[in-house]
Design a protein around this motif. Sequence first.
Motif, mmCIF file in Angstrom:
data_model
loop_
_atom_site.group_PDB
_atom_site.id
_atom_site.type_symbol
_atom_site.label_atom_id
_atom_site.label_comp_id
_atom_site.label_asym_id
_atom_site.label_seq_id
_atom_site.Cartn_x
_atom_site.Cartn_y
_atom_site.Cartn_z
ATOM 1 N N ARG A 128 1.118 -0.882 0.164
ATOM 2 C CA ARG A 128 0.175 -0.157 0.074
ATOM 3 C C ARG A 128 1.017 1.520 0.237
ATOM 4 O O ARG A 128 1.852 1.223 0.777
ATOM 5 C CB ARG A 128 -0.997 0.042 1.329
ATOM 6 N N ASN A 129 0.398 2.290 -0.696
ATOM 7 C CA ASN A 129 0.947 3.656 -0.790
ATOM 8 C C ASN A 129 1.189 3.985 0.787
ATOM 9 O O ASN A 129 -0.123 4.086 1.952
ATOM 10 C CB ASN A 129 0.353 4.837 -1.220
ATOM 11 N N GLY A 130 2.687 4.191 0.874
ATOM 12 C CA GLY A 130 2.407 4.531 2.281
ATOM 13 C C GLY A 130 2.851 4.406 3.528
ATOM 14 O O GLY A 130 3.547 4.083 4.631
ATOM 15 N N TRP A 131 3.239 3.098 3.250
ATOM 16 C CA TRP A 131 3.420 2.172 3.259
ATOM 17 C C TRP A 131 4.829 1.494 3.397
ATOM 18 O O TRP A 131 4.946 0.985 2.205
ATOM 19 C CB TRP A 131 2.308 0.767 4.380
ATOM 20 N N LEU A 132 5.333 0.253 4.307
ATOM 21 C CA LEU A 132 7.027 -0.479 3.939
ATOM 22 C C LEU A 132 5.736 -1.615 4.730
ATOM 23 O O LEU A 132 5.903 -2.111 5.428
ATOM 24 C CB LEU A 132 8.113 -0.162 4.895
ATOM 25 N N THR A 133 5.927 -2.934 3.151
ATOM 26 C CA THR A 133 5.384 -3.350 4.249
ATOM 27 C C THR A 133 6.730 -5.120 3.532
ATOM 28 O O THR A 133 7.623 -5.085 3.132
ATOM 29 C CB THR A 133 4.382 -4.374 2.936
ATOM 30 N N VAL A 134 7.034 -6.221 5.341
ATOM 31 C CA VAL A 134 7.674 -6.686 5.759
ATOM 32 C C VAL A 134 6.823 -8.098 5.624
ATOM 33 O O VAL A 134 5.839 -8.540 6.296
ATOM 34 C CB VAL A 134 8.355 -5.846 6.400
ATOM 35 N N GLY A 135 7.586 -9.297 5.052
ATOM 36 C CA GLY A 135 6.820 -10.083 5.060
ATOM 37 C C GLY A 135 7.890 -11.217 4.445
ATOM 38 O O GLY A 135 8.558 -11.824 3.389
ATOM 39 N N PRO A 136 7.095 -12.849 4.723
ATOM 40 C CA PRO A 136 7.910 -14.013 4.412
ATOM 41 C C PRO A 136 6.831 -14.592 3.693
ATOM 42 O O PRO A 136 7.791 -14.449 2.303
ATOM 43 C CB PRO A 136 8.301 -15.189 5.489
ATOM 44 N N ASP A 137 6.230 -14.048 2.741
ATOM 45 C CA ASP A 137 5.182 -14.319 1.595
ATOM 46 C C ASP A 137 5.168 -13.617 0.549
ATOM 47 O O ASP A 137 4.384 -13.427 -0.745
ATOM 48 C CB ASP A 137 3.684 -14.567 2.541
ATOM 49 N N LEU A 138 6.432 -12.463 0.133
ATOM 50 C CA LEU A 138 5.965 -11.694 -0.854
ATOM 51 C C LEU A 138 7.146 -12.333 -1.443
ATOM 52 O O LEU A 138 7.853 -13.147 -0.832
ATOM 53 C CB LEU A 138 7.384 -9.983 0.305
ATOM 54 N N THR A 139 6.797 -11.258 -2.845
ATOM 55 C CA THR A 139 7.145 -12.579 -3.331
ATOM 56 C C THR A 139 8.939 -11.979 -4.358
ATOM 57 O O THR A 139 9.123 -12.306 -4.553
ATOM 58 C CB THR A 139 6.078 -12.484 -4.923
ATOM 59 N N ASN A 140 8.382 -10.511 -3.864
ATOM 60 C CA ASN A 140 9.798 -9.411 -4.178
ATOM 61 C C ASN A 140 10.288 -8.768 -3.263
ATOM 62 O O ASN A 140 9.929 -8.583 -2.108
ATOM 63 C CB ASN A 140 9.112 -8.802 -5.606
ATOM 64 N N SER A 141 11.176 -7.706 -3.258
ATOM 65 C CA SER A 141 11.901 -6.909 -2.805
ATOM 66 C C SER A 141 12.295 -5.425 -3.441
ATOM 67 O O SER A 141 13.011 -5.488 -4.630
ATOM 68 C CB SER A 141 12.985 -6.930 -1.620
ATOM 69 N N ASN A 142 11.880 -4.381 -2.829
ATOM 70 C CA ASN A 142 12.078 -3.102 -3.616
ATOM 71 C C ASN A 142 12.755 -1.586 -2.184
ATOM 72 O O ASN A 142 13.151 -0.828 -2.811
ATOM 73 C CB ASN A 142 11.132 -2.261 -4.370
ATOM 74 N N PHE A 143 13.032 -2.724 -1.103
ATOM 75 C CA PHE A 143 13.437 -1.761 -0.314
ATOM 76 C C PHE A 143 14.442 -1.445 -0.143
ATOM 77 O O PHE A 143 15.969 -2.260 -0.484
ATOM 78 C CB PHE A 143 13.402 -1.841 1.005
ATOM 79 N N ASN A 144 14.914 0.084 -0.112
ATOM 80 C CA ASN A 144 16.384 0.792 -0.425
ATOM 81 C C ASN A 144 16.272 1.681 1.004
ATOM 82 O O ASN A 144 15.428 2.612 1.055
ATOM 83 C CB ASN A 144 16.009 1.483 -1.608
ATOM 84 N N ALA A 145 17.159 1.577 1.932
ATOM 85 C CA ALA A 145 16.994 2.216 3.797
ATOM 86 C C ALA A 145 17.566 3.862 2.891
ATOM 87 O O ALA A 145 16.955 4.453 3.819
ATOM 88 C CB ALA A 145 18.010 1.439 4.432
ATOM 89 N N GLU A 146 18.404 4.093 2.686
ATOM 90 C CA GLU A 146 18.719 4.820 2.225
ATOM 91 C C GLU A 146 17.578 6.018 0.993
ATOM 92 O O GLU A 146 17.093 6.972 1.910
ATOM 93 C CB GLU A 146 20.054 5.320 1.777
ATOM 94 N N THR A 147 16.966 5.663 0.609
ATOM 95 C CA THR A 147 15.852 5.772 -0.721
ATOM 96 C C THR A 147 14.552 6.609 0.186
ATOM 97 O O THR A 147 13.802 7.060 0.638
ATOM 98 C CB THR A 147 15.213 5.020 -1.570
#
Length: 439
Positions: A349-368
């Motif tokens: 969802r917009n405005g949220w960082l989603t973390v979990g084992p059932d996600l199929t992909n990742s796009n998280f970058n801490a600096e960004t």
Amino acid sequence: MTALLKSLKERTVKRRQLLAQQLGAGSVEKLSSIMGNQEEKDALAAAKTKQATGKSGDAVGYGAASGKKRDWEDEDEDEEDSFTYEEPEDSVPTHYKDSSTFLKGTQSANPHNDYCQHFVDTGQRPQNFIRDVGLADRFEEYPKLRELIKLKDELIAQTATPPMYLKADLPNFRFRSLDCKFDVILVEPPLMEYQRTLGITNMRCFSWEEIMSLEIEEVAAPRSFIFLWCGSSDGLDLGRQCLKKWGFRRCEDICWVKTNVQNPGPTKNLDANQIFQRTKEHCLMGIKGTVRRSTDGDFIHANVDIDLIITEEMEWASLEKPVEIFHIIEHFCLGRRRLHVFGRDGTIRNGWLTVGPDLTNSNFNAETYKSYFNDSPTGFLTGSTDRVESLRPKSPPPKNKGGPGTGGRGSSRGGSFRGGGRGGYMGRGRSHRGGYPTR
């Protein structure tokens, strides 16, 4: 009296029309077939018709023969005939499909108003008949509140960060690697309870010991809120222990009441320890730090939403939760750093960082991610407008009867989430419901 009878008849018609609409009957005439008493109704109508036909024939024949009967004698015959019931020739044994026949003469004689008995007969839960529970039509009769919700939704959409997500093995995940402190944390664990009650077999479920071992405290801001879905059994107690271990105090309990309009019937799978059919789930809300409703209007807008969600029950073996929980969180807390733990692809969802084992992909970058909040000291807040401030509910101003520094009823602790004064959140489970002042 005529006007009163007319008003009662109009109410009855409207009530039957509403019931037909809720049950999907299409028309009032089809209500009897849905309620299961059409055969009984037809048999009674046929008996009355035949009885009325017999009375008129007897009266004509007798009058032609004698012509001297008095009015009071005719009334006596009618009274005697009224106690005579002739069974229709084409009658068949009655098959009872509900208990309405056996409830005649009791307070439950009208099954339309006895929702508990209606649930036993049809499987339709009582909460199915609560009106205006959807997000679209809930505020039709409250124009100012509807305008407030619209303005807040627009402001939230304008200030929301792009969605980010990270696939992670949560039991072994170091939350401090996110390198960010969050204002709101939503934890939606797949509980072992769901294996027993929802038939979850296609994913790993977690015990409360594993959930409690998560390092949530590492990413909670000094003043922050947490929302923990805890099911409807032992999670109510164990969830409080999790909040305490993570450094939060329970302050609210949001309840999701599940309807079954689309799929009526009893609960498919019962827990061995339950006594009643469970049709709800709980989401515990915790607070960390001190937040005052009267002075921290930049961080929270209290009393915009209620602590109750009424939506249709999800499909069998589904872990989905109502999307309304996101609206409640976003309307309440103005912090933009939002973390969703145990999220899935469908909850990104917009405005949220989603973390979990059932996600199929990742796009998280801490600096960004951190760059979205570094433009100003208050860059992590959604902000507000003059119109929103004029519409939103506010706490009454403190009454400084005891004077400054005396700790009386008007002391600054009275409007605090943490404080012990009257009119504020007491913390540790002793809150006044909804945060309203007691007087």
